[in-house]
Design a protein around this motif. Structure first.
Motif, short mmCIF file in Angstrom:
data_model
loop_
_atom_site.label_atom_id
_atom_site.label_comp_id
_atom_site.label_asym_id
_atom_site.label_seq_id
_atom_site.Cartn_x
_atom_site.Cartn_y
_atom_site.Cartn_z
N ARG A 28 0.85 -1.18 0.00
CA ARG A 28 0.00 0.00 0.00
C ARG A 28 0.89 1.23 0.00
NH1 ARG A 28 -5.42 -0.15 1.61
NH2 ARG A 28 -6.19 -2.21 2.13
N ARG A 29 0.51 2.22 -0.75
CA ARG A 29 1.27 3.47 -0.83
C ARG A 29 0.95 4.31 0.40
NH1 ARG A 29 0.34 7.61 -4.56
NH2 ARG A 29 -1.56 6.51 -5.17
N ARG A 30 1.98 4.92 0.96
CA ARG A 30 1.73 5.77 2.13
C ARG A 30 1.57 7.22 1.67
NH1 ARG A 30 3.19 3.31 6.95
NH2 ARG A 30 3.73 5.28 7.95
N VAL A 31 0.51 7.82 2.10
CA VAL A 31 0.24 9.21 1.70
C VAL A 31 0.00 10.03 2.96
CG1 VAL A 31 -1.31 10.73 0.42
CG2 VAL A 31 -0.76 8.49 -0.50
N ARG A 32 0.73 11.17 3.08
CA ARG A 32 0.57 12.01 4.26
C ARG A 32 -0.56 13.00 3.99
NH1 ARG A 32 3.75 16.51 6.38
NH2 ARG A 32 4.06 16.26 8.63
N VAL A 33 -1.48 13.05 4.92
CA VAL A 33 -2.59 14.00 4.76
C VAL A 33 -2.61 14.91 5.98
CG1 VAL A 33 -4.03 12.49 3.34
CG2 VAL A 33 -4.20 12.33 5.82
N ASP B 216 -4.85 1.48 -3.42
CA ASP B 216 -4.78 1.00 -2.04
C ASP B 216 -3.72 1.82 -1.30
OD1 ASP B 216 -6.68 -0.93 -2.60
OD2 ASP B 216 -5.14 -2.23 -3.48
N LEU B 217 -4.14 2.49 -0.24
CA LEU B 217 -3.25 3.46 0.39
C LEU B 217 -3.22 3.27 1.90
CD1 LEU B 217 -4.73 6.59 -1.38
CD2 LEU B 217 -2.66 5.39 -2.07
N VAL B 218 -2.15 3.81 2.49
CA VAL B 218 -2.15 4.01 3.94
C VAL B 218 -2.05 5.52 4.13
CG1 VAL B 218 -0.88 3.68 6.06
CG2 VAL B 218 -1.07 1.81 4.44
N LEU B 219 -3.10 6.11 4.68
CA LEU B 219 -3.10 7.56 4.91
C LEU B 219 -2.49 7.81 6.29
CD1 LEU B 219 -6.69 8.39 3.63
CD2 LEU B 219 -4.54 8.47 2.37
N VAL B 220 -1.57 8.78 6.35
CA VAL B 220 -0.88 9.07 7.60
C VAL B 220 -1.27 10.48 8.05
CG1 VAL B 220 1.36 9.20 8.75
CG2 VAL B 220 1.02 7.62 6.83
#
Lengths: 614, 287
Positions: A28-33, B216-220
């Protein structure tokens, strides 16, 4: 529903790793929000949304599991058991006669038969056996009993429709006789019935299934074709053509006659149903070439019987050689303008020197090796093929074949014969004049040649003193030369029938060119045989000292009447009614399941692609 | 340089509008609630011993023979509190835009002798500059605004609890993205309770309305580091956009309910267009 391989269900366990991989996907791609606050709020609202959305979220997984389920099910080889036994032997008899070329089925009736045969093969179990018989002009076992479906499929695709009369009867007979070697044999006939009379065919208890191919009967065809001398002029010809329509309604037909692609005759006729129409075309006898007759009827379903051919040779004088012989006979022969007479001395008469003659009349001893030539032996003194024995005094004539061409207009009443010879072995010749002590005149065909033999010496009778003598001599020349002088060039052969011809030269370089290219020819014992005459058209034989053409035509009412039979009436009062398909047997379901699997795979790919590019 | 000289020239013509009278401690340009010694007459009252005789109205005494004292409006200055949300969620274009708007309004306030104080807020007061007055202070104010750096969690309610009380009342300008896990109520109530006229500027980055993400993502979470595994497709983004709009409207309703002015601005809006058109339209600034 039953399963051939139920252990395949164990593979359903693969659903666990698939689900695990789906949920534990690590890439899974990590995206900072800035904040997750609103994402959480969205998820809360999503939970309140319709259950369909949740289902949609896991659509990929659902499709993958469905695909697995279908594949596992296909692997277990489910089947529907119908009324057949567990083990079967099937004899496929496929009709390849001309009527199977009708286009009421797409692409042809034979094409439809191939498809039905393929369906049957698809339904076979692994232990079932199948045999393929081609019932065309020649009956042939294309594939003996085998479990190798691919071999049968290959042979099926190699079947070609012929333009000849078929032998469904022979094919079925062969199938039934071969069927006796196995228990539980089913003979499947893929045919239109083609008007075959099978009522005397014993089935021997075998099950015969008739898969009817064909739907319609709209067909008109050329039924008869002949080329004869014109009654008006010795030098001209007449072409006789008979056509018939087998549909239910009247149609307008056009009959065109071409001589080497030049239109030489045209007739428009209205054909009423099942009423043959004959017509005559005059043909200039000075010309030679290929005559082609074409029948044009709108909506005609069978092309093979719409064209017929005849080879037209120029009229020429007949070469006749008189070996020895008397002055009276020579004079009779000279009186006929169609005869080109040559006199030969008995010493110079050898088979080689006589080979170019159309007919030879022997008034002297017949040399050895005359087989294949046309000749007449005019006296019992000169020998001949029939074995002559003791003399018979004063034989009486009991009767004669008035219809035989040699005896046409010949009156033998009151003819007195002083002495004749008794006939032992007739050497294949048939008596055409019978006396009280045996045959007096014999005639017949021997190894490609025609022979007339007298069993008495005419000069020991009063026959030469009668009108009958010159008439008989000219009749004899006419019959002997019928095949080779002029009209014989128009030799017409039923398509599919073998062609024989005596050749004098070496047989290695003989070629036969037919309408579909080279037609195989074999030469043995100085006789040329052409067997592959399955297609309508002109065949040209070249080499071996001959250059001759002959025409092969369908001219078959049986094939032109294309209406498929509702049932095959077989011997022993059995009847095989037409069926749409073979209903007995085990129908395996893995093929449709595999098709569903492929469709699911496509859906899964689409769903994934839509998600990836969204 | 936060603002260009051209912009500053244009800003000099603006005033910061207020619906309330201020209660500053110095004689400013705006009217105070207290009567004082300015030039503008307000009222009379009867003389009582001890009153400054300089304010007796001798003309009135001549006509009525009664001693009246003249009362004057005392011109008062205001405190303009520039409060910048500098939590991590504001990092980037949002804080940059907020700094520019804040500097512009501070410059307008300083030009009218208001006292301007600047504070950076996270869950505590991250930075603070005491009130300053006059155009000469604008450079110091600008430097202070520029020095506000992002970092820390959002909880302005907690931060304002420890914020120094200003003498007098005035205008509180809050620049924020409202991404407070605890909600905006506490912070807004605190400011209103101090007697301020409060105006909230809701700074929104366009990417926040519809993030450019998919698959498919992991939102941080930038502030808390919390993670969320999620599969994002078009439908998800549609739902997210709907959620964002609903939430922004909820923020506006909350502000209006507490008597707080609310202006939402996308960081893609040109600065001059926002100040000279949008803010004039809603009455935050005027000429």
């Amino acid at each position: 529903m039953s399963f051939l391989f139920p252990a395949g269900f164990l593979l359903s366990a693969l659903a666990l790793p698939i689900a695990a991989m789906y949920f534990l996907r690590i890439r899974r791609r990590r995206v900072r929000v800035p904040s997750l606050m609103l994402w959480h709020a969205m998820q809360r609202s999503e939970r309140l949304a319709s259950p369909f959305d949740r289902f949609r979220k896991h659509l990929l997984l659902l499709l993958q599991l469905l695909l697995l389920a279908v594949l596992v099910l296909a692997l277990t080889r489910p089947y529907l058991q119908t009324e057949a036994a567990a083990f079967r032997s099937i004899v496929l008899v496929v009709d390849t006669s001309a009527s199977m070329g009708a286009v009421d089925e797409k692409p042809t009736r034979l094409g439809a038969a191939r498809e039905k045969a393929a369906e049957i093969l698809g339904d076979l179990g692994p232990s079932d056996e199948v045999m393929l018989i081609e019932a065309g002009p020649r009956t042939e076992v294309r594939v003996p009993f085998t479990r190798d479906e691919a071999q049968v499929e290959n042979a099926l695709s190699g079947l070609e429709v012929t333009e000849a009369e078929g032998g469904l009867r022979e094919g079925l007979q062969l199938g039934l006789s071969l069927a006796r070697s196995r228990p539980d044999v089913e003979v499947v006939v893929l045919s239109d019935g083609a008007g075959e009379d099978l009522s005397s065919l014993p089935t021997g208890g075998a099950k015969v299934t008739y898969l009817r191919i064909g739907k319609k009967d709209d067909n008109a065809g050329i039924l008869a074709l002949d080329l004869r001398r014109s009654p008006v002029s010795e030098l001209d010809r007449q072409l006789f053509v008979t056509v018939e329509h087998y549909g239910n309604e009247s149609v307008d037909a056009t009959v065109e006659v071409y001589l080497d692609d030049e239109l030489v005759g045209l007739r428009n006729e209205r054909l009423t149903a099942r009423a043959p129409v004959s017509m005559v075309f005059d043909v200039d006898g000075s010309r030679s070439g290929v005559l082609r007759v074409e029948l044009d009827v709108p909506g005609d379903l069978l092309p093979a019987d719409d064209t017929a051919y005849a080879v037209l040779g120029a009229v020429s004088a007949r070469k006749v050689v008189l070996v020895g012989g008397d002055a009276l006979t020579a004079r009779v022969l000279r009186a006929d303008p169609r005869v080109d007479l040559k006199l030969a001395s008995p010493a110079s008469a050898t088979p080689a020197s006589l080979a170019g003659a159309d007919a030879i009349l022997f008034g002297a001893a017949v040399p050895e090796g005359m087989d294949g030539l046309n000749y007449a032996v005019l006296s019992s003194k000169h020998g001949g093929p029939a074995e002559l024995g003791d003399p018979i005094d004063l034989p009486r004539i009991l009767g004669w074949q008035r219809t035989h061409p040699v005896l046409r207009f010949v009156d033998l009443n009151g003819v007195t014969i002083a002495r004749a010879a008794s006939v032992g072995n007739t050497a294949g010749l048939a008596p055409i004049v019978d006396g009280d002590a045996g045959p007096l005149i014999l005639a017949g065909e021997r190894q490609g040649g025609r022979v007339v033999q007298l069993a008495f010496d005419p000069f020991q009778s009063d026959l030469p003193m009668r009108v009958a003598w010159p008439v008989m001599i000219l009749n004899t020349v006419g019959w002997l030369t019928e095949e080779t002088a002029g009209a014989s060039d128009a030799l017409l052969l039923p398509a599919g029938a073998p062609y024989f011809r005596k050749i004098t030269g070496a047989g290695d370089n003989v070629t036969v060119r037919g309408p579909k290219g080279d037609a195989g020819a074999t030469v043995s014992d100085g006789t040329l045989r052409v067997v592959e005459t399955d297609h309508v058209g002109v065949y040209r034989v070249k080499g071996g000292g001959v250059d001759v053409s002959f025409a092969a035509n369908l001219l078959s009412e049986k094939e032109s009447r294309i209406a498929p039979l509702a049932a095959l009436s077989l011997g022993e009062d059995t009847e095989a009614a037409a069926q749409a398909s073979v209903v007995s047997g085990r129908r395996e379901l893995w093929r449709p399941l595999l098709a569903i699997g492929l469709f699911l795979l496509l859906l899964e790919w689409l769903a994934w692609n839509r998600r990836a590019t969204a | 340089m936060l603002l260009s000289p051209e912009l500053l020239k244009k800003l000099a013509a603006l005033t910061l509008r207020s619906n309330k009278r201020g209660s500053g401690v110095r004689v400013g340009e705006r009217r105070s609630q207290r009567r004082g010694q300015s030039q503008e007459f307000a009222d009379h009252r009867p003389y009582v011993p001890g009153d400054d005789l300089r304010f007796l109205d001798w003309h009135l005494y001549g006509r009525l023979d009664t001693l009246w004292v003249k009362l004057f409006e005392e011109e008062d200055d205001r405190v303009v509190q520039v409060l910048l949300d500098c939590s991590t969620s504001m990092e980037g274009e949002k804080l940059d835009y907020a700094r520019q708007v804040a500097a512009s309004l501070a410059f307008v306030a300083l030009g009218h002798n208001d006292r301007v104080t600047v504070a950076g807020l996270t869950d505590a007061v991250a930075s603070y500059a005491p009130p300053r007055r006059g155009r000469s202070a604008s450079n110091i104010v600008f430097d202070t605004i520029e020095a506000v750096n992002p970092g820390g969690k959002s909880d302005p309610g907690k931060a304002l609890a420890s914020f120094p009380r200003q003498r007098g009342t005035g205008i509180a300008l809050l620049f924020t993205d409202f991404l407070y896990p605890e909600g905006p109520d506490a912070a807004l109530r605190n400011l209103v309770a101090r007697g301020n006229e409060v105006h909230a500027f809701h700074i929104v980055a366009p990417a926040e309305l519809r993030p450019a993400v998919d698959g498919d993502l992991v939102l941080v979470d930038a502030e808390s580091g919390e993670e969320l595994a999620i599969s994002v497709d078009e439908a998800t983004l549609d739902r997210y956009e709907t959620t964002v709009h609903a939430w922004a409207e909820e923020m506006e309703i909350t502000c209006r309910r507490l008597g707080v002015g609310y202006t939402r601005v996308l960081t893609s809006t040109p600065l001059e267009e926002f100040i000279f058109k949008d803010l004039r339209r809603v009455g935050v600034v005027g000429r």
